[in-house]
Design a protein around this motif. Structure first.
Motif, PDB file in Angstrom:
ATOM      1  N   TRP A 247      24.856  -2.588 -21.729  1.00 20.44           N
ATOM      2  CA  TRP A 247      24.945  -3.828 -20.720  1.00 20.44           C
ATOM      3  C   TRP A 247      23.508  -3.267 -20.094  1.00 20.44           C
ATOM      4  O   TRP A 247      23.385  -3.049 -18.745  1.00 20.44           O
ATOM      5  CB  TRP A 247      26.111  -3.921 -19.829  1.00 20.44           C
ATOM      6  CG  TRP A 247      26.949  -4.820 -20.027  1.00 20.44           C
ATOM      7  CD1 TRP A 247      27.098  -5.167 -21.250  1.00 20.44           C
ATOM      8  CD2 TRP A 247      28.420  -4.845 -19.431  1.00 20.44           C
ATOM      9  NE1 TRP A 247      28.140  -5.787 -21.446  1.00 20.44           N
ATOM     10  CE2 TRP A 247      28.734  -5.316 -20.328  1.00 20.44           C
ATOM     11  CE3 TRP A 247      28.969  -4.508 -18.084  1.00 20.44           C
ATOM     12  CZ2 TRP A 247      30.487  -6.039 -19.810  1.00 20.44           C
ATOM     13  CZ3 TRP A 247      30.198  -4.603 -17.799  1.00 20.44           C
ATOM     14  CH2 TRP A 247      31.003  -5.380 -18.958  1.00 20.44           C
ATOM     15  N   PRO A 248      22.358  -3.441 -20.584  1.00 15.12           N
ATOM     16  CA  PRO A 248      20.713  -2.731 -19.058  1.00 15.12           C
ATOM     17  C   PRO A 248      20.775  -3.255 -18.211  1.00 15.12           C
ATOM     18  O   PRO A 248      19.819  -1.979 -17.400  1.00 15.12           O
ATOM     19  CB  PRO A 248      20.043  -3.749 -20.225  1.00 15.12           C
ATOM     20  CG  PRO A 248      20.557  -3.329 -21.158  1.00 15.12           C
ATOM     21  CD  PRO A 248      21.549  -4.357 -21.627  1.00 15.12           C
ATOM     22  N   ASP A 249      21.525  -4.272 -17.856  1.00 11.38           N
ATOM     23  CA  ASP A 249      21.165  -4.196 -16.511  1.00 11.38           C
ATOM     24  C   ASP A 249      21.924  -4.259 -15.681  1.00 11.38           C
ATOM     25  O   ASP A 249      22.059  -4.258 -14.044  1.00 11.38           O
ATOM     26  CB  ASP A 249      21.542  -6.120 -16.104  1.00 11.38           C
ATOM     27  CG  ASP A 249      20.029  -7.113 -16.451  1.00 11.38           C
ATOM     28  OD1 ASP A 249      18.753  -5.786 -17.065  1.00 11.38           O
ATOM     29  OD2 ASP A 249      19.877  -7.888 -16.418  1.00 11.38           O
ATOM     30  N   TRP A 250      22.815  -3.182 -16.034  1.00 13.19           N
ATOM     31  CA  TRP A 250      24.021  -2.774 -15.197  1.00 13.19           C
ATOM     32  C   TRP A 250      23.760  -1.845 -14.353  1.00 13.19           C
ATOM     33  O   TRP A 250      22.383  -0.864 -14.345  1.00 13.19           O
ATOM     34  CB  TRP A 250      25.243  -2.083 -16.003  1.00 13.19           C
ATOM     35  CG  TRP A 250      26.253  -1.423 -15.340  1.00 13.19           C
ATOM     36  CD1 TRP A 250      27.271  -2.450 -15.216  1.00 13.19           C
ATOM     37  CD2 TRP A 250      26.278   0.163 -14.867  1.00 13.19           C
ATOM     38  NE1 TRP A 250      27.943  -0.656 -14.238  1.00 13.19           N
ATOM     39  CE2 TRP A 250      28.225   0.293 -14.212  1.00 13.19           C
ATOM     40  CE3 TRP A 250      25.606   1.319 -14.528  1.00 13.19           C
ATOM     41  CZ2 TRP A 250      28.368   1.521 -14.212  1.00 13.19           C
ATOM     42  CZ3 TRP A 250      26.076   2.214 -14.871  1.00 13.19           C
ATOM     43  CH2 TRP A 250      27.202   2.491 -14.154  1.00 13.19           C
ATOM     44  N   GLU A 251      24.201  -1.468 -12.725  1.00 10.57           N
ATOM     45  CA  GLU A 251      24.404  -0.549 -11.742  1.00 10.57           C
ATOM     46  C   GLU A 251      25.016  -0.135 -11.032  1.00 10.57           C
ATOM     47  O   GLU A 251      26.226  -0.937 -11.510  1.00 10.57           O
ATOM     48  CB  GLU A 251      22.698  -1.689 -10.598  1.00 10.57           C
ATOM     49  CG  GLU A 251      21.605  -2.097 -11.299  1.00 10.57           C
ATOM     50  CD  GLU A 251      20.286  -0.622 -11.255  1.00 10.57           C
ATOM     51  OE1 GLU A 251      21.314   0.445 -11.318  1.00 10.57           O
ATOM     52  OE2 GLU A 251      19.771  -1.304 -11.972  1.00 10.57           O
ATOM     53  N   PHE A 252      25.010   1.389 -10.294  1.00 12.14           N
ATOM     54  CA  PHE A 252      26.077   1.825 -10.062  1.00 12.14           C
ATOM     55  C   PHE A 252      26.183   1.495  -8.750  1.00 12.14           C
ATOM     56  O   PHE A 252      25.081   0.919  -8.169  1.00 12.14           O
ATOM     57  CB  PHE A 252      25.987   3.275 -10.338  1.00 12.14           C
ATOM     58  CG  PHE A 252      27.423   3.824  -9.638  1.00 12.14           C
ATOM     59  CD1 PHE A 252      28.749   4.258 -10.161  1.00 12.14           C
ATOM     60  CD2 PHE A 252      26.680   4.733  -8.085  1.00 12.14           C
ATOM     61  CE1 PHE A 252      29.292   4.600  -9.596  1.00 12.14           C
ATOM     62  CE2 PHE A 252      27.425   5.126  -7.733  1.00 12.14           C
ATOM     63  CZ  PHE A 252      29.013   5.171  -8.268  1.00 12.14           C
ATOM     64  N   GLY A 253      27.544   1.181  -8.393  1.00 14.69           N
ATOM     65  CA  GLY A 253      27.662   0.642  -7.047  1.00 14.69           C
ATOM     66  C   GLY A 253      29.088   1.668  -6.732  1.00 14.69           C
ATOM     67  O   GLY A 253      30.414   1.045  -7.497  1.00 14.69           O
ATOM     68  N   ARG A 254      28.765   2.327  -5.072  1.00  9.78           N
ATOM     69  CA  ARG A 254      30.328   2.453  -5.393  1.00  9.78           C
ATOM     70  C   ARG A 254      30.761   2.619  -3.616  1.00  9.78           C
ATOM     71  O   ARG A 254      29.948   3.510  -2.725  1.00  9.78           O
ATOM     72  CB  ARG A 254      30.765   4.147  -5.431  1.00  9.78           C
ATOM     73  CG  ARG A 254      32.388   3.870  -5.244  1.00  9.78           C
ATOM     74  CD  ARG A 254      32.840   5.763  -6.175  1.00  9.78           C
ATOM     75  NE  ARG A 254      32.952   5.702  -7.753  1.00  9.78           N
ATOM     76  CZ  ARG A 254      32.798   6.410  -8.097  1.00  9.78           C
ATOM     77  NH1 ARG A 254      32.367   7.313  -7.960  1.00  9.78           N
ATOM     78  NH2 ARG A 254      32.897   6.624  -9.535  1.00  9.78           N
ATOM     79  N   PRO A 255      31.006   1.822  -2.649  1.00  7.90           N
ATOM     80  CA  PRO A 255      31.418   0.201  -3.472  1.00  7.90           C
ATOM     81  C   PRO A 255      30.349  -0.601  -3.873  1.00  7.90           C
ATOM     82  O   PRO A 255      29.037  -1.126  -4.031  1.00  7.90           O
ATOM     83  CB  PRO A 255      32.157  -0.520  -2.037  1.00  7.90           C
ATOM     84  CG  PRO A 255      31.498  -0.827  -1.217  1.00  7.90           C
ATOM     85  CD  PRO A 255      30.945   1.049  -1.367  1.00  7.90           C
ATOM     86  N   LYS A 256      31.232  -1.667  -5.069  1.00  7.44           N
ATOM     87  CA  LYS A 256      30.020  -2.382  -5.521  1.00  7.44           C
ATOM     88  C   LYS A 256      30.312  -4.360  -5.121  1.00  7.44           C
ATOM     89  O   LYS A 256      29.469  -4.441  -5.512  1.00  7.44           O
ATOM     90  CB  LYS A 256      30.632  -2.303  -7.221  1.00  7.44           C
ATOM     91  CG  LYS A 256      29.123  -2.755  -8.082  1.00  7.44           C
ATOM     92  CD  LYS A 256      29.489  -2.749  -9.855  1.00  7.44           C
ATOM     93  CE  LYS A 256      28.648  -3.339 -10.432  1.00  7.44           C
ATOM     94  NZ  LYS A 256      27.714  -2.374 -11.237  1.00  7.44           N
TER      95      LYS A 256
END
Ligand code: GKR
Ligand code: MG
Length: 415
Positions: A405-414
């Motif tokens: 998923w090339p557009d995926w970005e890490f987020g915590r919280p997301k």
């Protein structure tokens, strides 16, 4: 009297096949890393341990293990002292900054217990205080997952699970193969309402199974609070819904569902704040990062005193870790929840006799002294060669996820 002083400690990094399982930090790479630890006594008895295989842990083990010669395998205080003299600091890990010292101590400590057990004809669970349960129950650990790794073209044996139907199918296979009762869903990947729909589908398919969901801190406090009414009556516990002790305390204050953690109470110094703020009512112990089997038994007693529930956390692992987890669980009276394990996701094995088998969702302790397992040296060599060939030296779920998923970005919280 056998001579149980340490003559040599060997550490062998291995890499084993791991399916494309998803979590809040990304996707599992095609190989998971572990280290296999052998503590050999002056009498030639070999005790086994298994731990993380990332470079920072291997480097720390390389500093500590040469300092252990001559130590008796029962001298855990000296192990801590010698390790502390060599290793300080943290490494970047799945839950943020993770402390190296307890990880390194644990890796060797388990092998020391095993060596002592094998030298004296005693099982590790007996050395830890005695066996309180015949078999140790484990849970079905479900993951959203891709059908195959980016480098493959055919679905793996589990296929894809990105929908409620896919999760139910995965749970059915997991239950058919191993007989697990409780079901844990790794979450924090899809929009939360989709993940709750997945839980509901699991409830419909398995009306009596205790359910858990673990977004790994992937939800904001506001999202967690919004979802609480839907989770009430549906789940057994809610694992790390949001970030930190403060954030989770706000969520726990709004619900009777116990909150559980393996991310924010991971060392003794986190316990006072947790108790003061009533953030988590269940702790998932993990001997691999709490400093070993003895420290984890102590954690069990602390939880008992404070009325905190106790469950068990896992990571991708082989049979030495599974045996150690089972001995610890068998010797911990107040471990009242079915333990997590990634073991059904692993096809490789490094112990003689191949993979340990669950019966009706539980593991009977392997027969024999110590942990009851021995090394398959041919498999150790093969999996070490995998390690040398695969080019992976640190776990990096984020990079793997972007391949899918090339557009995926890490987020915590997301969410
Ligand atoms: O294997 O992807 C995974 C898990 O997300 C693991 O890394 C977590 O440490 O199982 C763990 C958990 O319960 O948070
Ligand atoms: Mg967790």
């Amino acid at each position: 009297m056998s001579d149980t002083r340490i003559a040599d400690v060997r550490v062998t990094p291995i890499a084993f096949y791991d399916p494309p399982l998803l979590n809040n930090a990304g996707c599992h790479q095609p190989f998971a890393l572990r280290s296999i630890i052998e503590v050999e006594t002056e009498d030639g008895v070999v005790g086994l341990g298994e731990s993380y295989g990332s470079q920072a842990v291997l480097d720390a083990l390389a500093k500590v293990t040469p300092k252990l010669a001559g130590l008796d395998v029962t001298d855990l205080n000296a192990l801590w002292a010698r390790a502390r003299a060599e290793v300080q600091g943290e490494m970047q890990g799945y839950t943020g900054n993770e402390r190296l010292l307890p990880r390194v101590v644990s890796a060797v400590e388990v092998a020391m217990w095993d060596a002592f057990g094998k030298s004296t004809g005693r099982r590790v669970c007996d050395l830890l205080g005695g066996q309180v349960r015949e078999t140790v129950p484990f849970s079905a650990y479900l993951f959203y997952k891709f059908a195959h790794h980016i480098t493959a073209s055919e679905p793996d044996a589990w296929g894809a699970a990105l929908t409620p139907e896919g999760l139910v199918e995965q749970a059915r296979r997991m239950k058919d193969l191993h007989g697990f009762d409780a079901i844990k869903l790794k979450a924090g990947i899809l929009p939360p309402d989709e993940e709750i729909a997945g839980l509901r589908a699991l409830r419909a398919a398995f009306p009596d199974a205790p359910l858990r969901i673990d977004p790994n801190g992937g939800w904001t406090v506001a999202t967690a609070l919004r979802l609480l009414p839907q989770l009430t009556g549906l789940i057994q516990y809610l694992e790390d819904p949001t970030v930190g002790i403060d954030g989770n305390a706000q969520v726990q204050a709004a619900t009777d569902i116990p909150l559980a953690t393996n991310m924010y109470v991971v060392a003794n110094e986190h316990l006072p704040a947790n108790m003061a703020q009533d953030a988590f009512r269940v702790i998932l112990s993990d001997h691999h990062y709490w400093g070993g089997l003895q420290a984890s038994r102590e954690l069990g007693r602390i939880c008992d005193i404070w009325g905190i529930g106790l469950s068990m956390h896992s990571n991708s692992h082989m049979g030495i870790s599974l045996a150690a987890m089972a001995h610890l669980a068998a010797a911990t009276p107040n471990l009242t929840y079915d333990c997590d394990t990634h073991y059904p996701w692993q096809t490789d094995e490094v112990i003689e006799g191949g993979k340990l088998a669950f019966e009706a969702g539980s593991l009977r302790l392997p027969d024999g002294p110590g942990l009851g397992v021995t090394l398959d040296r041919a498999e150790l060599a093969r999996l070490h060669q995998n390690y040398l060939d695969c080019g992976i030296t640190v776990r990096d779920d984020a990079t793997e996820m972007k391949k899918h998923w090339p557009d995926w970005e890490f987020g915590r919280p997301k969410f």
